[in-house]
Design an enzyme around this catalytic site. Structure first.
Site, PDB file in Angstrom:
ATOM      1  N   HIS A 136     -48.806   6.147 -16.578  1.00  0.00           N
ATOM      2  CA  HIS A 136     -48.728   5.069 -17.560  1.00  0.00           C
ATOM      3  C   HIS A 136     -47.711   5.448 -18.630  1.00  0.00           C
ATOM      4  O   HIS A 136     -47.696   6.578 -19.085  1.00  0.00           O
ATOM      5  CB  HIS A 136     -50.100   4.860 -18.211  1.00  0.00           C
ATOM      6  CG  HIS A 136     -50.071   3.925 -19.391  1.00  0.00           C
ATOM      7  ND1 HIS A 136     -50.039   2.559 -19.245  1.00  0.00           N
ATOM      8  CD2 HIS A 136     -50.048   4.174 -20.733  1.00  0.00           C
ATOM      9  CE1 HIS A 136     -50.022   1.992 -20.442  1.00  0.00           C
ATOM     10  NE2 HIS A 136     -50.025   2.951 -21.363  1.00  0.00           N
ATOM     11  N   LYS A 155     -24.628  -1.968  -1.663  1.00  0.00           N
ATOM     12  CA  LYS A 155     -25.516  -1.503  -2.731  1.00  0.00           C
ATOM     13  C   LYS A 155     -24.719  -0.944  -3.901  1.00  0.00           C
ATOM     14  O   LYS A 155     -25.157  -1.017  -5.060  1.00  0.00           O
ATOM     15  CB  LYS A 155     -26.488  -0.455  -2.201  1.00  0.00           C
ATOM     16  CG  LYS A 155     -27.728  -1.060  -1.561  1.00  0.00           C
ATOM     17  CD  LYS A 155     -27.373  -2.085  -0.516  1.00  0.00           C
ATOM     18  CE  LYS A 155     -28.491  -2.790   0.157  1.00  0.00           C
ATOM     19  NZ  LYS A 155     -28.028  -3.709   1.211  1.00  0.00           N
ATOM     20  N   GLY A 158     -20.448   6.729  10.949  1.00  0.00           N
ATOM     21  CA  GLY A 158     -21.119   6.088   9.817  1.00  0.00           C
ATOM     22  C   GLY A 158     -21.430   4.637  10.106  1.00  0.00           C
ATOM     23  O   GLY A 158     -22.386   4.080   9.576  1.00  0.00           O
ATOM     24  N   GLY A 164     -27.529 -13.857  10.649  1.00  0.00           N
ATOM     25  CA  GLY A 164     -28.050 -12.839  11.549  1.00  0.00           C
ATOM     26  C   GLY A 164     -26.958 -12.023  12.219  1.00  0.00           C
ATOM     27  O   GLY A 164     -25.756 -12.239  12.002  1.00  0.00           O
TER      28      GLY A 164
END
Length: 481
Positions: free
Chosen positions: A459, A56, A44, A282
């Protein structure tokens, strides 16, 4: 999980069980190849255990907290957050990670992938020595040989700064930030890329005072300039102190936090004291102790393993392939790109014709509040390549559903001038991570605005704005002057 039977020869050996590694293993096994996957930790990888999934999960909890505040302040729902039960939040996060981990193990077992636990070191182009603690039935040292291919998928680790060694409490990286004890009252985030923006957003939702420092002249500097501008506006509106074009001068560890000096874009020296400092500058590829030289492999000056053939992700050493964070740009260091790279390599090794990864059509998402999502070229990138472009931008609040959400945001489309190919789509706003798939197909299939404009968007939805921008570019827009 398939039991390690002690077999030492396989068609394919994959080193690293993260997203790139296990996707390679699963696809190769599905194509009938005998596969051994070597992993020194848990299958993983960073994405599942320290990155994408746990972060998340925590950001979803942050959305719930923000939603309660919006319910009270905007909609008249008399709700409050008494407190955040950190232990319960962590337990839910860990349960999600654990269930996903078991799922991956089950998939590998079902596919017949042989998993060997331990640290791998190359001893030749297709030979590997694996060292582990070992047991009586499973020796501590194993020598493995790949008949067809060796796949390197060892991933990356967070970069750190000199003099700021992470201690898991006062100074943390993205690998351990969400596992630090409790919720800090104040946070200094160094680095305004996707990771920095997400962690700044999370901690602000949880009530912390947050300062976000980015050395470039804007946050998320790899995104379109309008994306950076809208995200900066959204984060500042939430009370995050965003300092772009700023640099850390020094930092002092205190008993219960950090005191740092920052030079702002205006040249002012500011002192920021925070309970926690998150270094998000980074990530670096993991190749140390891998024995690349024994296989005839080298890295570039940044530590990446550069493929000789990007269409096969094969190195200059035949039969040795690379996937995931070991790859330099144009690979994106994203989990979903790693999945695609794993499929490509597995199919290539199996002798199938497999399309190269189209990195320009790989979506990029920042899960802050507001979110950003993009695919393809920014306006500046398109112009730098000599393209004459048509650009149209529309705020999400131009449609009713955008007003309902009330978080602002926008849709921006970059296309070749005169109705030509769509080169990039850029979104900022609530839930835009769930809206980017349509744009991925538009860019990936070289669609033109007129191709999209003939399709009707539901919509009321936020995606109406996407439809309206393409209508405008096709000369059929209704709602823009």
């Amino acid at each position: 999980m398939t039991i390690d039977t002690g077999i030492n020869t396989s068609d394919v050996i994959v080193i690293g069980g993260g997203t790139g590694g296990y996707s390679t293993a699963l696809r190769a096994a599905g194509l009938g190849l005998d596969v051994t996957l070597v992993e020194r930790d848990k299958v993983g990888g960073t994405c599942l255990h320290r990155g994408c999934i746990p972060s998340k999960a925590m950001l979803h909890a942050a959305e719930l907290v923000d939603g309660i505040a919006e319910a009270r302040e905007r909609w008249g729902v008399k709700a409050t957050v008494d407190s955040v039960d950190w232990g319960a939040l962590v337990a839910t996060r860990d349960d999600i990670v654990a269930r996903n981990h078991k799922g991956i193990e089950a998939h590998l077992a079902h596919a017949g992938v042989r998993v060997v636990r331990g640290s791998a070191r190359l001893t030749g182009a297709r030979t590997v020595r694996v060292e582990s603690a070992g047991t009586e039935s499973a020796p501590g040292v194993r020598d493995l040989t790949a008949r067809r291919a060796l796949v390197l998928a060892t991933g990356s680790r967070p970069r750190t700064l000199p003099g700021l060694d992470p201690d898991g409490r006062r100074v943390v990286t993205s690998d351990d930030a969400l596992f630090a004890p409790g919720l800090p009252a104040s946070v200094l985030v160094l680095g305004g890329g996707a990771i920095g923006a997400e962690y700044a957003s999370f901690h602000r939702s949880m009530g912390a005072e947050v300062t976000l420092v980015e050395a470039a002249d804007r946050i998320v500097p790899l995104e379109d300039a309008d994306v950076s501008r809208h995200l900066t506006r959204g984060l500042k509106k939430r009370g995050i102190d965003v300092q772009a074009g700023a640099r850390l001068l020094d930092a002092e560890l205190l008993e219960n936090g950090v005191r740092a000096r920052v030079r702002t874009a205006r040249g002012e020296i500011r002192t920021v004291t925070a309970e926690r400092l998150l270094v998000a500058v980074g990530r670096a590829p993991v190749t140390e102790d891998l024995g690349l030289d024994a296989a005839g492999l080298t890295t570039d000056e940044r530590g990446f393993v550069v493929p000789e053939d990007w269409g096969r992700l094969e190195t200059a050493v035949p039969g040795v392939h690379v996937v995931g964070d070991l790859l330099p740009p144009p690979s994106l260091g994203l989990a979903h790109a790693s999945f695609a790279e794993g499929l490509l390599v597995a199919e290539t090794v199996a002798g199938l014709e497999s399309p190269p990864v189209d990195y320009a059509a790989v979506p990029r998402v920042t899960y802050s509040s507001p979110q950003t999502a993009s695919v393809g070229l920014s306006e500046a990138e398109a112009r730098a390549r000599g393209q004459e472009v048509d650009v149209d931008t529309m705020p999400l609040t131009a449609v009713a559903k955008g007003m309902v959400h009330g978080q602002g945001g926008m849709v921006k489309v970059v296309a070749q001038a005169g109705g030509g190919q769509v080169l990039g789509v850029h979104l900022v706003g609530p839930n835009v991570s769930e809206m980017i798939a349509e744009s991925q197909l538009i860019v990936g299939w070289d669609a033109e605005p007129s191709d999209v404009a003939r399709h009707v968007h539901a919509h009321p939805t936020l995606s109406e704005v996407v439809g309206e921008v393409f209508l405008t570019l096709a000369g059929r827009g209704l709602h823009q002057q």
